[in-house]
Design a protein around this motif. Structure first.
Motif, PDB file in Angstrom:
ATOM      1  N   TYR A   4       1.488   7.145  -3.258  1.00  0.00           N
ATOM      2  CA  TYR A   4       2.095   6.087  -2.455  1.00  0.00           C
ATOM      3  C   TYR A   4       1.741   6.347  -1.002  1.00  0.00           C
ATOM      4  O   TYR A   4       1.980   7.433  -0.484  1.00  0.00           O
ATOM      5  CB  TYR A   4       3.618   6.080  -2.634  1.00  0.00           C
ATOM      6  N   PHE A   5       1.168   5.354  -0.322  1.00  0.00           N
ATOM      7  CA  PHE A   5       0.748   5.490   1.066  1.00  0.00           C
ATOM      8  C   PHE A   5       1.735   4.758   1.959  1.00  0.00           C
ATOM      9  O   PHE A   5       1.694   3.536   2.077  1.00  0.00           O
ATOM     10  CB  PHE A   5      -0.668   4.923   1.235  1.00  0.00           C
ATOM     11  N   ASN A  18      -4.678   2.040   8.275  1.00  0.00           N
ATOM     12  CA  ASN A  18      -4.223   2.323   6.914  1.00  0.00           C
ATOM     13  C   ASN A  18      -5.358   2.105   5.918  1.00  0.00           C
ATOM     14  O   ASN A  18      -5.598   2.943   5.043  1.00  0.00           O
ATOM     15  CB  ASN A  18      -3.047   1.417   6.535  1.00  0.00           C
ATOM     16  N   VAL A  22      -7.038   4.964   3.494  1.00  0.00           N
ATOM     17  CA  VAL A  22      -6.959   4.770   2.047  1.00  0.00           C
ATOM     18  C   VAL A  22      -8.362   4.642   1.450  1.00  0.00           C
ATOM     19  O   VAL A  22      -8.637   5.196   0.382  1.00  0.00           O
ATOM     20  CB  VAL A  22      -6.062   3.566   1.704  1.00  0.00           C
ATOM     21  N   TYR A  35      -1.360   3.328  -3.953  1.00  0.00           N
ATOM     22  CA  TYR A  35      -0.633   2.110  -3.632  1.00  0.00           C
ATOM     23  C   TYR A  35      -0.491   2.017  -2.121  1.00  0.00           C
ATOM     24  O   TYR A  35       0.129   2.878  -1.489  1.00  0.00           O
ATOM     25  CB  TYR A  35       0.750   2.099  -4.291  1.00  0.00           C
ATOM     26  N   LEU A  36      -1.084   0.985  -1.552  1.00  0.00           N
ATOM     27  CA  LEU A  36      -0.979   0.690  -0.132  1.00  0.00           C
ATOM     28  C   LEU A  36      -0.173  -0.599  -0.023  1.00  0.00           C
ATOM     29  O   LEU A  36      -0.681  -1.673  -0.367  1.00  0.00           O
ATOM     30  CB  LEU A  36      -2.374   0.534   0.480  1.00  0.00           C
ATOM     31  N   GLN A  38       0.575  -2.817   2.046  1.00  0.00           N
ATOM     32  CA  GLN A  38       0.018  -4.006   2.692  1.00  0.00           C
ATOM     33  C   GLN A  38      -0.915  -4.787   1.768  1.00  0.00           C
ATOM     34  O   GLN A  38      -1.193  -5.960   2.008  1.00  0.00           O
ATOM     35  CB  GLN A  38      -0.707  -3.636   3.991  1.00  0.00           C
ATOM     36  N   GLU A  39      -1.380  -4.160   0.693  1.00  0.00           N
ATOM     37  CA  GLU A  39      -2.248  -4.845  -0.265  1.00  0.00           C
ATOM     38  C   GLU A  39      -1.457  -5.632  -1.314  1.00  0.00           C
ATOM     39  O   GLU A  39      -2.038  -6.380  -2.082  1.00  0.00           O
ATOM     40  CB  GLU A  39      -3.164  -3.832  -0.963  1.00  0.00           C
TER      41      GLU A  39
END
Length: 165
Positions: A4-5, A18, A22, A35-36, A38-39
């Motif tokens: 998890y980012f 970010n 990533v 998992y970012l 913002q995506e």
């Protein structure tokens, strides 16, 4: 393995940084799922609508599915969402690797900077919330550079049992 980012994501500079970090991780570890937030268009398309509960449930689910959290700590203060995500990770014993690149930490051995701490308003260093940083340090590490962070991620991934990757 799921990572998890956790990072601020409201300024374009945040989004670009970010994605940059990533992408470095994904290139180096194609077998790892990162998992970012913002995506996740379902909750982070700012032209659409997602309420607080939708956001909390979606991101918390991803934190709980992870075996490692990476948390960006830079900014005027630690981003409130990042701090919350760190708290969830700590509560579930998910290791967290923090990245804190603030340049004001340089010169920690400079005597003039240390003496300036005795003068009101002359703190030459940046402050991070001690509770939040404590949660990271109790189950992880904080790094001062991207290179150190990538080395820390490598060490974590290398020590994970093969069947978890």
């Amino acid at each position: 393995m799921n990572i998890y980012f956790a990072a601020p994501m409201f300024a374009k500079s945040d989004l670009l940084y970010n994605a940059y970090l990533v992408n470095q991780l994904r290139e180096k570890y194609p077998e790892v799922s990162i998992y970012l937030p913002q995506e996740n268009e379902a909750i982070n398309d700012k032209t659409a609508y997602a309420d607080s509960q939708m956001i909390a449930l979606a991101d918390t689910e991803k934190v709980l599915e992870s075996q490692l959290m990476i948390a960006l700590l830079d900014g005027i203060t630690i981003d409130a969402g990042v701090a919350s995500e760190i708290g969830v990770a700590y509560a579930k014993n998910i290791p967290t690797l923090g990245l804190y690149t603030d340049t004001r930490q340089q010169g920690a051995d400079n005597q003039k900077k240390i003496e300036a701490l005795q003068t009101i308003g002359e703190n030459q260093f940046h402050y991070l919330n001690l509770y939040t940083t404590g949660l990271i340090k109790l189950n992880g590490t904080i790094y001062a550079s991207e290179e150190e962070l990538l080395t820390g991620v490598s060490a974590f991934i290398d020590k994970e049992p093969a069947n978890d990757i």
